[in-house]
Design a protein around this motif. Structure first.
Motif, PDB file in Angstrom:
ATOM      1  N   VAL A  81      14.606   4.274   9.947  1.00  0.00           N
ATOM      2  CA  VAL A  81      13.285   4.911  10.037  1.00  0.00           C
ATOM      3  C   VAL A  81      12.250   4.191   9.166  1.00  0.00           C
ATOM      4  N   ASN A  82      12.678   3.104   8.492  1.00  0.00           N
ATOM      5  CA  ASN A  82      11.768   2.563   7.488  1.00  0.00           C
ATOM      6  C   ASN A  82      10.561   1.816   8.061  1.00  0.00           C
ATOM      7  N   VAL A  83       9.420   2.005   7.390  1.00  0.00           N
ATOM      8  CA  VAL A  83       8.160   1.413   7.869  1.00  0.00           C
ATOM      9  C   VAL A  83       7.558   0.465   6.827  1.00  0.00           C
ATOM     10  N   ILE A  84       8.396  -0.016   5.906  1.00  0.00           N
ATOM     11  CA  ILE A  84       7.898  -0.844   4.799  1.00  0.00           C
ATOM     12  C   ILE A  84       7.061  -2.036   5.268  1.00  0.00           C
ATOM     13  N   GLY A  85       7.544  -2.721   6.320  1.00  0.00           N
ATOM     14  CA  GLY A  85       6.859  -3.926   6.801  1.00  0.00           C
ATOM     15  C   GLY A  85       5.398  -3.688   7.142  1.00  0.00           C
ATOM     16  N   GLU A  86       5.096  -2.466   7.607  1.00  0.00           N
ATOM     17  CA  GLU A  86       3.708  -2.165   8.021  1.00  0.00           C
ATOM     18  C   GLU A  86       2.770  -1.969   6.835  1.00  0.00           C
ATOM     19  N   CYS A  87       3.347  -1.858   5.641  1.00  0.00           N
ATOM     20  CA  CYS A  87       2.514  -1.495   4.479  1.00  0.00           C
ATOM     21  C   CYS A  87       2.291  -2.649   3.502  1.00  0.00           C
ATOM     22  N   ILE A  88       2.733  -3.854   3.898  1.00  0.00           N
ATOM     23  CA  ILE A  88       2.513  -5.023   3.050  1.00  0.00           C
ATOM     24  C   ILE A  88       1.075  -5.496   3.262  1.00  0.00           C
ATOM     25  N   THR A  89       0.324  -5.599   2.167  1.00  0.00           N
ATOM     26  CA  THR A  89      -1.092  -5.943   2.301  1.00  0.00           C
ATOM     27  C   THR A  89      -1.366  -7.401   1.925  1.00  0.00           C
ATOM     28  N   ASP A  90      -0.437  -8.033   1.174  1.00  0.00           N
ATOM     29  CA  ASP A  90      -0.650  -9.418   0.767  1.00  0.00           C
ATOM     30  C   ASP A  90       0.693 -10.140   0.864  1.00  0.00           C
ATOM     31  N   ASP A 119       0.839  -1.197   0.000  1.00  0.00           N
ATOM     32  CA  ASP A 119       0.000   0.000   0.000  1.00  0.00           C
ATOM     33  C   ASP A 119       0.881   1.256   0.000  1.00  0.00           C
ATOM     34  N   ALA A 120       1.101   1.795  -1.205  1.00  0.00           N
ATOM     35  CA  ALA A 120       2.017   2.929  -1.349  1.00  0.00           C
ATOM     36  C   ALA A 120       1.480   4.194  -0.660  1.00  0.00           C
ATOM     37  N   ASN A 121       0.189   4.390  -0.696  1.00  0.00           N
ATOM     38  CA  ASN A 121      -0.377   5.603  -0.082  1.00  0.00           C
ATOM     39  C   ASN A 121      -0.220   5.576   1.437  1.00  0.00           C
ATOM     40  N   LYS A 122      -0.485   4.391   1.998  1.00  0.00           N
ATOM     41  CA  LYS A 122      -0.307   4.239   3.458  1.00  0.00           C
ATOM     42  C   LYS A 122       1.164   4.470   3.807  1.00  0.00           C
ATOM     43  N   TYR A 123       2.028   3.896   2.946  1.00  0.00           N
ATOM     44  CA  TYR A 123       3.466   4.027   3.183  1.00  0.00           C
ATOM     45  C   TYR A 123       3.884   5.504   3.240  1.00  0.00           C
ATOM     46  N   LEU A 124       3.443   6.274   2.235  1.00  0.00           N
ATOM     47  CA  LEU A 124       3.820   7.695   2.197  1.00  0.00           C
ATOM     48  C   LEU A 124       3.379   8.405   3.478  1.00  0.00           C
ATOM     49  N   LYS A 125       2.171   8.074   3.913  1.00  0.00           N
ATOM     50  CA  LYS A 125       1.601   8.736   5.092  1.00  0.00           C
ATOM     51  C   LYS A 125       2.396   8.399   6.366  1.00  0.00           C
ATOM     52  N   ILE A 126       2.614   7.111   6.598  1.00  0.00           N
ATOM     53  CA  ILE A 126       3.257   6.775   7.880  1.00  0.00           C
ATOM     54  C   ILE A 126       4.776   6.966   7.826  1.00  0.00           C
ATOM     55  N   GLN A 127       5.354   6.836   6.619  1.00  0.00           N
ATOM     56  CA  GLN A 127       6.798   7.078   6.512  1.00  0.00           C
ATOM     57  C   GLN A 127       7.102   8.556   6.773  1.00  0.00           C
TER      58      GLN A 127
END
Lengths: 423, 79
Positions: A283-292, A8-16
């Protein structure tokens, strides 16, 4: 072809963005070391479908009013005309491309640092060229005492010997055209100077891979090891993080090895402990944005197999050592995948067998189309044309390239070489 | 010179993907079917491709630009 999005790229941008803002707010000024590829990160896009190659730029654009970029380039890389593997362009051309690209996106590039400078002529010439780009250029030399003599590193003889890079924004992104460009040393040297000026500056790193919050043996993290097989990077459990917080996190060997020295350097500069593990610095939050996760695992495994085939070709060309494909093969064994899992390979080989000529196969969605070398077309050309015909429902017998045009190309390619220089 | 004639012609006769795209662009000015194909080239992004023989660097770059994930075997095409 539409690929299923699993990230989820949009979620990623927001929380990153939120995460970086939090980190900025811990200090007067933050030096953020940007690892990996700043623009066009195809590895991330392939292993995390949904992560667009320009996502990091979109993230930086969110900070464009409060951020500036420092680009580092190693003087040795300039001297040896080091080439960036994916675009076949030199590191210095990549620096110029980055300056133009970032400026085009409204991101402020304040300076270029030529690191490990030891009087190399080509580095001096490059600094001259940078004047045309209206960017300040600095020369940093090898840090005396590095990596073990912390007393010397954190002194006027060490980081103090480098000139201070003038920065004006709260977020200073330190990036480079490729690895081993001196980003960390540049950031730490700046921290040293900032503290001498009474500025409470901080350091953090922005690394996409390995994804610290995914398991050690997750295919996405193994795909990172495959991508860095030439460097021999290994993912490990961050034992500093585990010991301090009781949380299992993944980091790579070089960051774990250097952490004790880095921690000590940071303590000497800032007078306090800010980080207790390499994972803390990230600072990376990639793991939180995996949807599948299942689909992401499949994408990462596919990437590892592709890397294996590419490494075999590199080996044949003499562009890597035998260890590189061997390492990737071991990673494939760990995940239970094999080179035969790549469907298009089976179809290409079947076509070759049937036609007794070099062949290729392409998979678009679920459809697989193959093609063979003809008198006029390379196997890849023939396959792409066949695929385009199928996708556009054009009968096989239709000539897409008119015979007149084909003849002209043919003539230009087969004209006797007497028209070329004979010696 | 004889060697040069032979080596210069080595593998040069097949149109590589970049040349095919140029040829298609030229044909598209007079052929609407080819125009349709050019318009749909972006649908190949994300596709997987494998060739049995080594793909030339110049073709690899074009494949990458089309967004195609390409691999190949290590055999050289000696035809």
């Amino acid at each position: 072809m539409k690929t299923k999005k699993c990230f989820d790229a949009n979620k990623y941008l927001k929380i990153q963005k939120r995460k970086i803002k939090q980190r900025i707010n811990m200090f007067d000024k933050l030096y953020l070391e940007f690892g990996g590829k700043l623009i066009d990160d195809q590895h991330a896009a392939r292993t995390l479908p949904g992560f667009s190659p320009d996502l990091k730029i979109r993230l930086l654009q969110e900070f464009k009013d409060e951020a500036e970029v420092i680009l580092c380039i190693n003087a040795e890389a300039i001297e040896k005309s080091k080439i960036r593997a994916d675009h076949m362009i030199s590191y210095e051309t990549e620096v110029l491309r980055l300056i133009e690209f970032l400026r085009g996106k409204g991101i402020y590039v304040s300076s270029v640092v030529i690191t490990l400078y030891a009087g190399q002529k080509k580095a001096k010439d490059f600094a001259e060229k940078l004047k045309d780009y209206k960017v300040k250029t600095y020369f940093h030399t090898f840090t005396k005492g590095y990596p073990t003599d912390v007393d010397t590193i954190v002194s006027d003889e060490g980081y103090g010997a480098n000139p201070y890079i003038e920065t004006t924004k709260k977020l200073v992104v330190v990036s480079a055209p490729g690895p081993c460009s001196g980003k960390l040393a540049t950031a730490l040297s700046q921290l040293y100077h900032e503290y001498k000026r009474g500025v409470d500056a901080g350091y953090a790193k922005f690394e996409t891979f390995p994804v610290w919050s995914l398991p050690l043996k997750h295919p996405v993290n193994i795909a990172y090891e495959a991508a860095t097989a030439d460097l021999g990077d290994k993912n490990l459990i961050d034992h500093f993080h585990l010991e301090k917080y009781g949380i299992s996190a993944v980091n790579y060997n070089r960051d774990l090895e250097t952490f004790p020295v880095l921690k000590e350097i940071l303590r000497r500069i800032t007078g306090r402990d800010v980080y207790y593990s390499p994972t803390d610095m990230g600072v990376n939050v990639i793991g939180e944005c995996i949807t599948d996760d299942k689909a992401i695992q499949k994408a990462a495994k596919d990437e590892i197999v592709r890397r294996y085939y590419r490494a075999l070709v590199d080996l044949k060309k003499g562009a890597c050592t035998t260890e590189v494909p061997e390492r990737i093969k071991l990673l494939m064994n760990e995940l239970g995948v094999s080179e035969d899992d790549r469907t298009v390979v089976i179809h290409a080989e079947a076509k070759r067998e049937a036609a007794s000529r070099p062949a290729a196969a392409i998979q678009v969605g679920r459809k697989i189309v193959s093609g063979k070398e003809t008198d006029t077309l390379s196997p890849v050309s023939a396959t792409i044309l066949n695929a385009m015909k199928q996708m556009n429902k054009i009968p096989d017998e239709v000539d897409l390239i008119s015979p007149v045009i084909l003849e002209q190309f043919w003539k230009s390619k087969t004209r006797p070489v007497t028209s070329k220089k004979g010696t | 010179m004889e060697i040069k004639n032979k080596t210069s012609n080595f593998k040069e006769r097949h149109l590589k993907l970049g040349e095919v795209l140029i040829a298609l662009s030229i044909c598209s000015t007079t052929n609407p079917i080819v125009q349709k194909i050019i318009n749909n080239l972006d649908k190949l992004a994300g596709a997987e491709l494998h060739a049995t023989h080594m793909i030339a660097d110049e073709e690899m770059v074009v494949l990458a630009n089309l967004g195609i994930n390409a691999t190949c075997g290590t055999e050289l095409n000696m035809d």
